[in-house]
Each structure stands twice: as structure tokens, then as C-alpha cells.
Write a protein that holds these residues in place. Structure first.
Motif, PDB file in Angstrom:
ATOM      1  N   SER A 125      -5.375  -4.750  -2.478  1.00 15.96           N
ATOM      2  CA  SER A 125      -4.609  -5.135  -3.669  1.00 15.96           C
ATOM      3  C   SER A 125      -4.629  -4.059  -4.743  1.00 15.96           C
ATOM      4  O   SER A 125      -4.030  -4.241  -5.809  1.00 15.96           O
ATOM      5  CB  SER A 125      -5.166  -6.443  -4.244  1.00 15.96           C
ATOM      6  OG  SER A 125      -6.534  -6.285  -4.614  1.00 15.96           O
ATOM      7  N   ASP A 126      -5.301  -2.942  -4.484  1.00 18.00           N
ATOM      8  CA  ASP A 126      -5.385  -1.869  -5.468  1.00 18.00           C
ATOM      9  C   ASP A 126      -4.008  -1.236  -5.682  1.00 18.00           C
ATOM     10  O   ASP A 126      -3.188  -1.142  -4.754  1.00 18.00           O
ATOM     11  CB  ASP A 126      -6.384  -0.816  -4.988  1.00 18.00           C
ATOM     12  CG  ASP A 126      -6.589   0.293  -6.007  1.00 18.00           C
ATOM     13  OD1 ASP A 126      -7.378   0.086  -6.939  1.00 18.00           O
ATOM     14  OD2 ASP A 126      -5.944   1.358  -5.864  1.00 18.00           O
ATOM     15  N   GLY A 127      -3.770  -0.767  -6.903  1.00 19.29           N
ATOM     16  CA  GLY A 127      -2.479  -0.186  -7.224  1.00 19.29           C
ATOM     17  C   GLY A 127      -2.151   1.043  -6.398  1.00 19.29           C
ATOM     18  O   GLY A 127      -0.989   1.269  -6.034  1.00 19.29           O
ATOM     19  N   SER A 128      -3.179   1.853  -6.081  1.00 11.61           N
ATOM     20  CA  SER A 128      -2.945   3.059  -5.292  1.00 11.61           C
ATOM     21  C   SER A 128      -2.498   2.690  -3.876  1.00 11.61           C
ATOM     22  O   SER A 128      -1.567   3.290  -3.328  1.00 11.61           O
ATOM     23  CB  SER A 128      -4.206   3.915  -5.253  1.00 11.61           C
ATOM     24  OG  SER A 128      -4.562   4.363  -6.540  1.00 11.61           O
ATOM     25  N   THR A 129      -3.171   1.706  -3.269  1.00 14.75           N
ATOM     26  CA  THR A 129      -2.795   1.265  -1.922  1.00 14.75           C
ATOM     27  C   THR A 129      -1.370   0.734  -1.908  1.00 14.75           C
ATOM     28  O   THR A 129      -0.544   1.116  -1.061  1.00 14.75           O
ATOM     29  CB  THR A 129      -3.755   0.169  -1.426  1.00 14.75           C
ATOM     30  OG1 THR A 129      -5.095   0.655  -1.448  1.00 14.75           O
ATOM     31  CG2 THR A 129      -3.407  -0.252  -0.008  1.00 14.75           C
ATOM     32  N   LEU A 130      -1.070  -0.151  -2.866  1.00 16.83           N
ATOM     33  CA  LEU A 130       0.269  -0.726  -2.921  1.00 16.83           C
ATOM     34  C   LEU A 130       1.318   0.334  -3.222  1.00 16.83           C
ATOM     35  O   LEU A 130       2.446   0.281  -2.718  1.00 16.83           O
ATOM     36  CB  LEU A 130       0.307  -1.831  -3.979  1.00 16.83           C
ATOM     37  CG  LEU A 130      -0.575  -3.051  -3.710  1.00 16.83           C
ATOM     38  CD1 LEU A 130      -0.523  -4.031  -4.875  1.00 16.83           C
ATOM     39  CD2 LEU A 130      -0.150  -3.747  -2.418  1.00 16.83           C
ATOM     40  N   GLY A 131       0.941   1.321  -4.035  1.00 15.58           N
ATOM     41  CA  GLY A 131       1.877   2.388  -4.372  1.00 15.58           C
ATOM     42  C   GLY A 131       2.264   3.221  -3.162  1.00 15.58           C
ATOM     43  O   GLY A 131       3.441   3.513  -2.938  1.00 15.58           O
ATOM     44  N   PHE A 132       1.257   3.597  -2.353  1.00 20.38           N
ATOM     45  CA  PHE A 132       1.554   4.389  -1.160  1.00 20.38           C
ATOM     46  C   PHE A 132       2.309   3.558  -0.118  1.00 20.38           C
ATOM     47  O   PHE A 132       3.220   4.062   0.553  1.00 20.38           O
ATOM     48  CB  PHE A 132       0.270   4.954  -0.559  1.00 20.38           C
ATOM     49  CG  PHE A 132      -0.178   6.232  -1.206  1.00 20.38           C
ATOM     50  CD1 PHE A 132       0.441   7.433  -0.898  1.00 20.38           C
ATOM     51  CD2 PHE A 132      -1.213   6.238  -2.132  1.00 20.38           C
ATOM     52  CE1 PHE A 132       0.041   8.625  -1.495  1.00 20.38           C
ATOM     53  CE2 PHE A 132      -1.620   7.422  -2.737  1.00 20.38           C
ATOM     54  CZ  PHE A 132      -0.997   8.614  -2.422  1.00 20.38           C
ATOM     55  N   LEU A 133       1.937   2.278   0.014  1.00 26.10           N
ATOM     56  CA  LEU A 133       2.672   1.416   0.941  1.00 26.10           C
ATOM     57  C   LEU A 133       4.122   1.244   0.489  1.00 26.10           C
ATOM     58  O   LEU A 133       5.053   1.283   1.303  1.00 26.10           O
ATOM     59  CB  LEU A 133       1.992   0.048   1.044  1.00 26.10           C
ATOM     60  CG  LEU A 133       0.700  -0.019   1.872  1.00 26.10           C
ATOM     61  CD1 LEU A 133       0.061  -1.397   1.736  1.00 26.10           C
ATOM     62  CD2 LEU A 133       0.984   0.283   3.341  1.00 26.10           C
ATOM     63  N   GLY A 134       4.310   1.071  -0.813  1.00 30.75           N
ATOM     64  CA  GLY A 134       5.658   0.956  -1.335  1.00 30.75           C
ATOM     65  C   GLY A 134       6.462   2.231  -1.122  1.00 30.75           C
ATOM     66  O   GLY A 134       7.655   2.182  -0.759  1.00 30.75           O
ATOM     67  N   ALA A 135       5.813   3.384  -1.337  1.00 30.49           N
ATOM     68  CA  ALA A 135       6.487   4.661  -1.110  1.00 30.49           C
ATOM     69  C   ALA A 135       6.888   4.802   0.356  1.00 30.49           C
ATOM     70  O   ALA A 135       7.964   5.340   0.672  1.00 30.49           O
ATOM     71  CB  ALA A 135       5.576   5.820  -1.528  1.00 30.49           C
TER      72      ALA A 135
END
Length: 534
Positions: free
Chosen positions: A245-255
Motif C-alpha cells: 500500500s506504500d505510495g512508491s509501490t503503487l506509483g511504480f505499479l501505476g506507471a
């Protein structure tokens, strides 16, 4: 032998005849032998380096993050460039691409052995990944072009046996080299192997080019796919550390999601797309790709925990744990060529469904392992797993490569390898999250039931992290033996509970994969040249 081979030309060949082979050059079975030497080097390297990491850490004064990068740098470079590397083979010829990969991989390996810093090791591991990516799709492209359809499964069966044996031999060979020579020897060993593979390739391999081979490069497609693959693999690598749920994880998954969507949109407009989406009109090829992802998800994700089980719970050395996995290796070595012959005879659908069912049974069986499980029981489940995995490796590979047109054989080989990398990374990350969740729930309960003194939040977090890999941290001097024994039971019990749940999930995925296998069928595209009766 060459003198006994006869050529039967089809009346309306889809492609112009392959270049004439003379003597050893271009002989299909010798081509397989030459290709197998190079592939063996890359497959062996995939597991042998893990054994050398502790020695590298001590000798070069590396941090834990540095050691993780030694693995991650290679994985990222390999995964990101596989499909592009396959396209290079389609464009310039698989023989040339394979030979460049051999030279580059061996040179990078030698450079790592001569490195005096962990930074240099990481940099040259990136080059290993890039050149390794050239090797694997080119190898499949050469086999696809060299063998007629009725022999391709048998060739891929032997190819799969070589990969299985090399992968499993990594911990054993690595342990012996590190223990008796040095960590550098783990990399230096690739140099003579690379020289042999290069000489064989120069003498034996024959270049095959399809009439409609690509003539230009889809640079925007390469950039979009590379960024997307990097974002996906990187998020899967870091998710266990950052948290899902970390922002970095979600950010890379979103990218990754956005990048893949843009890639698909671009590929529909590109004049010569990097990955022709028309390939996926073949339901069999699409099913084979999904099957490869699911197989790697369960296999690599599940096996990740089994190695910790053998070493940290059963107390085996890396070499001994490698030996304990020999039934798995043996099952793959025996089943791969047999699977190739069976799939040639009856088609891939029934063998693949049966193999994934057998894999599921093995996974469910392995989920019952505990600290008291004997060697005979573990050997049984490992052998069944090997017997189940081998037909999938062979059959899914043939389904993907065999259903792609010859001019896209390299891209298809890159797709097959990329599917394995994505599936393996996804399996390790997702099953790791399952493990962490179960351990985080059961360890405090087991600790309390064992009557051990309460832990503060920091100590509990540290113990939970250790329990996720089955490791019992050293206790302070003077700790009573009975207390140490109870702590060990709590940690091992929590790990085994988590491993059991993770392997059960892997078994469920294998059952789903059996359903996907129903949609597979043998390759529809010939090799584009004359049929060769060997």
C-alpha cells in the motif's frame, strides 16, 4: 548424419528455403548441442550467484542493499530487454545475436571476477543481464528455424532438460567453488564455457532469415516497453520492503499499467511494431503465454520458500540443500525429453493439463512439510514437481514459439522468457506477501502460547522479519536452553505455517493454469524452410 539426411520440399513453401547446410554447419541436432552450451551458462548463472553473495559481501565490504542489487540489477536488465533482444535476432539473424550474447556474457562474467568493488560487480551484472537477454530468445529462434515441426518438441524437450539441470546445479556448483576456490571463480567459470560455446557456434550454427524479417526498429515501442517492464519488475522486487500500500509501490505499479496501455496503443499504429499484436490473435499463443506466467508464479514463488525451509529449518548447507533438491532436477531431466516426444505424438493440450494437475498435487503435498518431515517425503514431492513442471516448460514454449510466424521467432522467444521473469517475480512478491501476513498473525499467538516474555514493538518486528525466512536470531549469552528451544519452535512453526499457506496458493494457481492449458494447441506455423527428415 548429414550424408543420410533427405530433404522434402513442400509444394508451396510459406518462406524461401533455408540456407543450404554443408557438413556440420546447420545440422539440427548439432545446432541444439551448440545452443545448449550457451543456454547452460546463463541458466547456471541464474542460481549459482546466490551462493556467492555472502562471500562477496564479506570480501568487498558490501551492505545488504548492495548484495540485493547484485541480484536485482541482473534481473531487471534481463527482464527489461528480452523482447527487444528477440527483435534484434529477427532483424540481424539469430546466429549473430547468439554469438554476440555469448561473447558479451562471458566477458562481463570475467570482468566481475576481476572487480575490486561492489559497484563494479553491480555494473557488470547489468551487462550480464543484457547479453543474457540476447542469448535466450536467439537460442529458441535457432531451434525454431532449424527443426521441422515434427521434431521441434523433442528439441525443446532437451533444451528444457538442460535449463532444468543447469538451474538446479547452480547451488551445488556455486557452493563447491566458493568453499574450495573463491567467489570470483563462480564468474570466471563462464569464460572457458563461453569460449567453447563461441567456437561451436562459429562452426555449427547457420543463420536463418525469414523473407518478411523486420527491416526497421520501433524505437518508441522499445522505450515504452522497457519503461513499463522496469516499473513492473521494480515494484514487485521492492513491494515486500516498501509494503503493497506504500505510495512508491503503487506509483511504480501505476506507471507500469499506464506504460503498457501506451505501448499497446502505439503498437497498433507502428509500421513495424516491436511486438506485433496480431500474434495474440492466436488463442493458443496467448494461452501459452498466460500458462508460462502462471507456471513460473507457482514454481519460482514456491521454490523460494523451500530453499529457506531446507537451510534455516532443517539446518542444511547450501550444497546439501542443493543435493536435497536433486529429485526435482532428476524429474525435470527425465520428463523434458519424454514430454517433447509425447507432445509431438498427441499434441500439447492433454499433456499440459495433466502436467499442471501433477504440479498442483506436488504443491499441495509440499504445503504439508514440517520440521520433522523426512528426506523420503520431501524427495517424493520434489520429484512429482519436476515431473509436472517439465512438460509445461516444453509444451508452453513450443506453443508460444511454434504459433508465431518465423519472422517473429525471436520476439516469440523473448515473450516466452519475459513471461517467465514476470511470473517468477510476481510469484515471489505475492506469495511473499502471503507468507508475511501469515507469520505476522501467527508468531505473536505462538509466542504467547509458549509462555515467553512479552516483546516490545521493535523486537517483535525484527523477530517477525527473521521468521519470514525461517531464521532464528542468536539469543543473548546465558539464555536457558529451554527458552532457546521454545523460541526456535515458535519461529520455525510460524515460518512453516506461512510456507504452507503460500504453497497452497501456488497449488491453486497451478489448478487455474490447468484450465488455461485446455486452450493450447500445437504450432500452426512451419519453419519456413524445407522439411528435414533426420
Amino acid at each position: 548424419m548429414t550424408s543420410k539426411s533427405t530433404l522434402t520440399l513442400s509444394k508451396e513453401p510459406a518462406e524461401p528455403a533455408a540456407p543450404r547446410r554443408t557438413g556440420f554447419r546447420g545440422h539440427p541436432w548439432l545446432t541444439l548441442f551448440a545452443v545448449a552450451i550457451g543456454v547452460m551458462m546463463v541458466a547456471l548463472d541464474g542460481t549459482i550467484v546466490a551462493i556467492a553473495n555472502p562471500a562477496i559481501q564479506q570480501d568487498l565490504g558490501a551492505s545488504l542493499a548492495d548484495v540485493q542489487w547484485i541480484t536485482n540489477a541482473y534481473l531487471l536488465a534481463l527482464a527489461v530487454s528480452l523482447i527487444t533482444a528477440g527483435k534484434l535476432g529477427d532483424r540481424f539473424g539469430h546466429r549473430q545475436t547468439f554469438l554476440v550474447g555469448i561473447v558479451g556474457f562471458a566477458a562481463a562474467s570475467g570482468a566481475i571476477g576481476l572487480s575490486g568493488s561492489v559497484t563494479a560487480v553491480i555494473v557488470f551484472r547489468v551487462f550480464q543481464g543484457l547479453f543474457g537477454a540476447l542469448l535466450m530468445p536467439a537460442a529458441l529462434g535457432l531451434l525454431r528455424a532449424s527443426f521441422p515441426a515434427e521434431k521441434l518438441n523433442a528439441a525443446i524437450g532437451i533444451w528444457g532438460a538442460v535449463i532444468g539441470a543447469s538451474t538446479a546445479a547452480g547451488p551445488i556448483v556455486g557452493g563447491l567453488l566458493v568453499e574450495h576456490v573463491s567467489w570470483e571463480s563462480v564468474f570466471f567459470v563462464n569464460v572457458p564455457v563461453g569460449v567453447v560455446a563461441l567456437l561451436l557456434g562459429l562452426v555449427i550454427l547457420l543463420d536463418h532469415r525469414a523473407e518478411h524479417a523486420p527491416r526497421s526498429f520501433d524505437l518508441p515501442g522499445i522505450v515504452l516497453l522497457s519503461v513499463s517492464m522496469f516499473s513492473l519488475i521494480w515494484s514487485l522486487i521492492k513491494a515486500p520492503l516498501w509494503g503493497w500500500s506504500d505510495g512508491s509501490t503503487l506509483g511504480f505499479l501505476g506507471a507500469a499499467v499506464v506504460g503498457f496501455l501506451l505501448f499497446v496503443l502505439w503498437e497498433t499504429r507502428a509500421r513495424e511494431p516491436l511486438l506485433p499484436l496480431s500474434m495474440f490473435r492466436s488463442a493458443a499463443l496467448s494461452a501459452g503465454t498466460v500458462l508460462m506466467v502462471l507456471m513460473a508464479f507457482g514454481f519460482m514463488g514456491g521454490l523460494f520458500f523451500v530453499t529457506f525451509f531446507l537451510q534455516n529449518v532443517h539446518g542444511l548447507s547450501p550444497v546439501d540443500s542443493g543435493l536435497r533438491l536433486l529429485p526435482l532436477t532428476g524429474g525435470m531431466i527425465v520428463a523434458s525429453p519424454l514430454a517433447g516426444a509425447l507432445i509431438t505424438k498427441v499434441g500439447p493440450r492433454v499433456p499440459l493439463v495433466g502436467a499442471m494437475v501433477l504440479t498442483a498435487i506436488a504443491m499441495f503435498g509440499m504445503s504439508t512439510l514440517d520440521a520433522d518431515t523426512g528426506t523420503a517425503v520431501t524427495a517424493l514431492w520434489f520429484a512429482l514437481l519436476g515431473l509436472g513442471l517439465a512438460p509445461v516448460m516444453v509444451g508452453a514454449t513450443e506453443v508460444i514459439v511454434g504459433n508465431a510466424p518465423l519472422e517473429h521467432a525471436g520476439v516469440a522467444g523473448g515473450l516466452q522468457q519475459a513471461a517467465m521473469q514476470v511470473g517468477g517475480s510476481l510469484g515471489t512478491a505475492v506469495l511473499g506477501a502471503v507468507m508475511a501476513s501469515r507469520v505476522g498473525t501467527t508468531l505473536p499467538e505462538r509466542w504467547q502460547r509458549a509462555g515467553l516474555p512479552p516483546l516490545d514493538a521493535k523486537a517483535e518486528a525484527g523477530l517477525t522479519s527473521a521468521a519470514e525466512v525461517g531464521y532464528v536470531p542468536p539469543q543473548p549469552k546465558g539464555t536457558p536452553a529451554g527458552v532457546v528451544e521454545r523460541i526456535t519452535d515458535v519461529v520455525h512453526g510460524s515460518f512453516i505455517s506461512g510456507m504452507g499457506l503460500a504453497l497452497t496458493c501456488a497449488g491453486v494457481v497451478a489448478v487455474l493454469a490447468a484450465g488455461v492449458a485446455v486452450f493450447t494447441k500445437g504450432g500452426e506455423n512451419g519453419n519456413g524452410g524445407p522439411s528435414v527428415h533426420l
